[in-house]
Motif scaffolding. Structure first.
Motif, PDB file in Angstrom:
ATOM      1  N   LEU A 186       0.828  -1.205   0.000  1.00 11.99           N
ATOM      2  CA  LEU A 186       0.000   0.000   0.000  1.00 11.99           C
ATOM      3  C   LEU A 186       0.865   1.260   0.000  1.00 11.99           C
ATOM      4  O   LEU A 186       0.586   2.229  -0.712  1.00 11.99           O
ATOM      5  N   VAL A 187       1.907   1.254   0.804  1.00  6.24           N
ATOM      6  CA  VAL A 187       2.822   2.406   0.866  1.00  6.24           C
ATOM      7  C   VAL A 187       3.451   2.660  -0.494  1.00  6.24           C
ATOM      8  O   VAL A 187       3.503   3.802  -0.976  1.00  6.24           O
ATOM      9  N   ASP A 188       3.912   1.597  -1.142  1.00  2.24           N
ATOM     10  CA  ASP A 188       4.573   1.746  -2.437  1.00  2.24           C
ATOM     11  C   ASP A 188       3.595   2.188  -3.523  1.00  2.24           C
ATOM     12  O   ASP A 188       3.913   3.059  -4.348  1.00  2.24           O
ATOM     13  N   ARG A 189       2.415   1.596  -3.516  1.00  2.51           N
ATOM     14  CA  ARG A 189       1.456   1.896  -4.584  1.00  2.51           C
ATOM     15  C   ARG A 189       0.899   3.312  -4.473  1.00  2.51           C
ATOM     16  O   ARG A 189       0.724   4.001  -5.473  1.00  2.51           O
ATOM     17  N   TRP A 190       0.631   3.735  -3.225  1.00  2.00           N
ATOM     18  CA  TRP A 190      -0.083   4.999  -3.042  1.00  2.00           C
ATOM     19  C   TRP A 190       0.803   6.128  -2.522  1.00  2.00           C
ATOM     20  O   TRP A 190       0.311   7.233  -2.281  1.00  2.00           O
ATOM     21  N   GLY A 191       2.075   5.856  -2.319  1.00  7.36           N
ATOM     22  CA  GLY A 191       2.984   6.918  -1.890  1.00  7.36           C
ATOM     23  C   GLY A 191       2.676   7.428  -0.491  1.00  7.36           C
ATOM     24  O   GLY A 191       2.641   8.636  -0.257  1.00  7.36           O
ATOM     25  N   LEU A 192       2.492   6.498   0.445  1.00  6.33           N
ATOM     26  CA  LEU A 192       2.094   6.855   1.811  1.00  6.33           C
ATOM     27  C   LEU A 192       3.250   6.814   2.794  1.00  6.33           C
ATOM     28  O   LEU A 192       3.032   6.872   4.016  1.00  6.33           O
ATOM     29  N   GLY A 193       4.473   6.706   2.283  1.00  7.71           N
ATOM     30  CA  GLY A 193       5.618   6.424   3.144  1.00  7.71           C
ATOM     31  C   GLY A 193       5.764   7.314   4.352  1.00  7.71           C
ATOM     32  O   GLY A 193       5.874   6.837   5.484  1.00  7.71           O
ATOM     33  N   GLY A 194       5.762   8.644   4.152  1.00  5.37           N
ATOM     34  CA  GLY A 194       5.984   9.546   5.276  1.00  5.37           C
ATOM     35  C   GLY A 194       4.910   9.433   6.337  1.00  5.37           C
ATOM     36  O   GLY A 194       5.210   9.340   7.538  1.00  5.37           O
ATOM     37  N   SER A 195       3.657   9.417   5.934  1.00  4.21           N
ATOM     38  CA  SER A 195       2.557   9.359   6.895  1.00  4.21           C
ATOM     39  C   SER A 195       2.537   8.036   7.647  1.00  4.21           C
ATOM     40  O   SER A 195       2.328   8.000   8.864  1.00  4.21           O
ATOM     41  N   VAL A 196       2.766   6.946   6.941  1.00  9.08           N
ATOM     42  CA  VAL A 196       2.775   5.639   7.594  1.00  9.08           C
ATOM     43  C   VAL A 196       3.973   5.524   8.538  1.00  9.08           C
ATOM     44  O   VAL A 196       3.842   5.018   9.666  1.00  9.08           O
ATOM     45  N   SER A 197       5.119   5.994   8.125  1.00 12.73           N
ATOM     46  CA  SER A 197       6.312   5.919   8.988  1.00 12.73           C
ATOM     47  C   SER A 197       6.101   6.684  10.287  1.00 12.73           C
ATOM     48  O   SER A 197       6.466   6.205  11.368  1.00 12.73           O
ATOM     49  N   ARG A 198       5.516   7.873  10.201  1.00 11.04           N
ATOM     50  CA  ARG A 198       5.275   8.660  11.411  1.00 11.04           C
ATOM     51  C   ARG A 198       4.292   7.956  12.340  1.00 11.04           C
ATOM     52  O   ARG A 198       4.477   7.963  13.573  1.00 11.04           O
ATOM     53  N   LEU A 199       3.268   7.332  11.771  1.00  7.33           N
ATOM     54  CA  LEU A 199       2.293   6.633  12.610  1.00  7.33           C
ATOM     55  C   LEU A 199       2.923   5.396  13.246  1.00  7.33           C
ATOM     56  O   LEU A 199       2.719   5.128  14.446  1.00  7.33           O
ATOM     57  N   LEU A 200       3.678   4.639  12.481  1.00  3.86           N
ATOM     58  CA  LEU A 200       4.339   3.459  13.044  1.00  3.86           C
ATOM     59  C   LEU A 200       5.266   3.846  14.192  1.00  3.86           C
ATOM     60  O   LEU A 200       5.381   3.130  15.185  1.00  3.86           O
TER      61      LEU A 200
END
Length: 313
Positions: free
Chosen positions: A291-305
């Motif tokens: 999902l991160v790769d497909r939708w470009g969610l890296g920064g937001s997901v990393s901060r939440l994790l």
């Protein structure tokens, strides 16, 4: 922590730049905005349990049967025998499945109930929760849930009308200060005041000040209606007439305005990922990576994790 999820992703959609897109050009401002909101809230309040409460039915038929105008102005398509389609901007609509998939991969619970709104899910989970509860919403109707003296700990509302970063914490005293009524009177107050955004007409000629004054004098809506029906009570003739004229509306509106608190949700495990053994962060790493790769969610997901992962000493 109980999130009025649609309230938050609508706020994210309109508040986060729409230039935020996935590699294929799909808008993801609501997805990333919602994730960032959750990050901020978890970091600030450190809940052990969190639920994204969902509108399985944003306009339940049983409420429409009672007041046909209920949310009628927001209907895009009428679905006979089913749930009417809410008017949602296309660039937001396309993001909702991405939101669901991302939350599921993270392990954050999504809870809805057929025939009920997210408000009702929140009301049910907040009632007898056995722990302090924070309700995150931009909807004033949920002020009726505020309860400093709840058995498991206080129920507060984190009201996001001015933004998640500038939210207001509502306790019993704050509700009284803002509206002149107790939280347990708020549903009756809202019934009389009405709400054009929900298609609730209210009692014609009775605004917030009059509604609060009536509740101060007579306790609740039943007491107010009884006073209006009794010519011996000290009630101004004009107000008495207004209450009587709204009799049909007042017969049904309280059930529409009141948040349901006893939905059968079954067993709901609301523990937040990272809150203890058996709650990994994320729940499905492979799905989340995709999902991160497909939708470009890296920064937001990393901060939440980062805020979900327990600190290793």
């Amino acid at each position: 922590m109980l999130l009025d999820t649609a309230s938050l992703y609508f706020r994210a959609f309109y508040g986060v730049p729409d230039s935020m897109t996935a590699p294929d050009g799909t808008p993801v401002n609501a997805v990333r905005g919602l994730l960032d909101f959750i990050t901020r809230l978890v970091d600030q309040y450190r809940p052990t349990h969190l639920v994204c409460c969902w509108d399985n039915d944003w306009r339940p038929q049983w409420r429409v049967d009672l007041i046909p105008s209920y949310k009628a102005h927001r209907v895009e398509e009428v679905v006979p025998g089913g749930s009417d389609v809410e008017e949602v901007p296309d660039p937001l609509q396309v993001q909702i499945p991405i939101i669901v998939a991302t939350l599921e991969a993270l392990g954050i619970r999504i809870v809805g109930a057929d025939g009920y709104e997210a408000d009702d899910v929140i009301g049910t989970l907040a009632t007898d929760a056995g722990m302090p509860v924070d309700v995150v919403t931009g909807d004033r109707d949920l002020f009726q849930l505020v309860d400093d003296g709840a058995a498991g700990g206080p129920v507060r509302v984190l009201y996001t009308a001015r933004g998640v970063g500038r939210h207001e914490v509502l306790t019993d005293a704050v509700v009284v200060e803002k509206y002149g009524v107790r939280p347990d009177q708020y549903a009756d107050f809202a019934t009389m005041r009405g709400d054009s955004s929900d298609g609730l007409p209210g009692v014609a000629g009775v605004g917030e000040k009059t509604a609060a004054s009536l509740l101060a004098s007579f306790g609740d809506l039943a007491g107010i209606r009884a006073a209006a029906a009794d010519p011996g009570t000290p009630l101004a003739a004009g107000v008495r007439a207004k209450i009587k004229a709204a009799s049909d509306y007042l017969d049904v509106a309280p059930e529409v305005v009141a948040v349901a608190r006893r939905i059968n949700l079954g067993e709901v495990d609301t523990a937040l990922p990272g809150s203890g053994p058996g709650y990994p962060v994320p729940r499905d790493p492979a799905a989340l990576t995709e999902l991160v790769d497909r939708w470009g969610l890296g920064g937001s997901v990393s901060r939440l994790l980062e805020v979900l992962r327990p600190t290793v000493s």
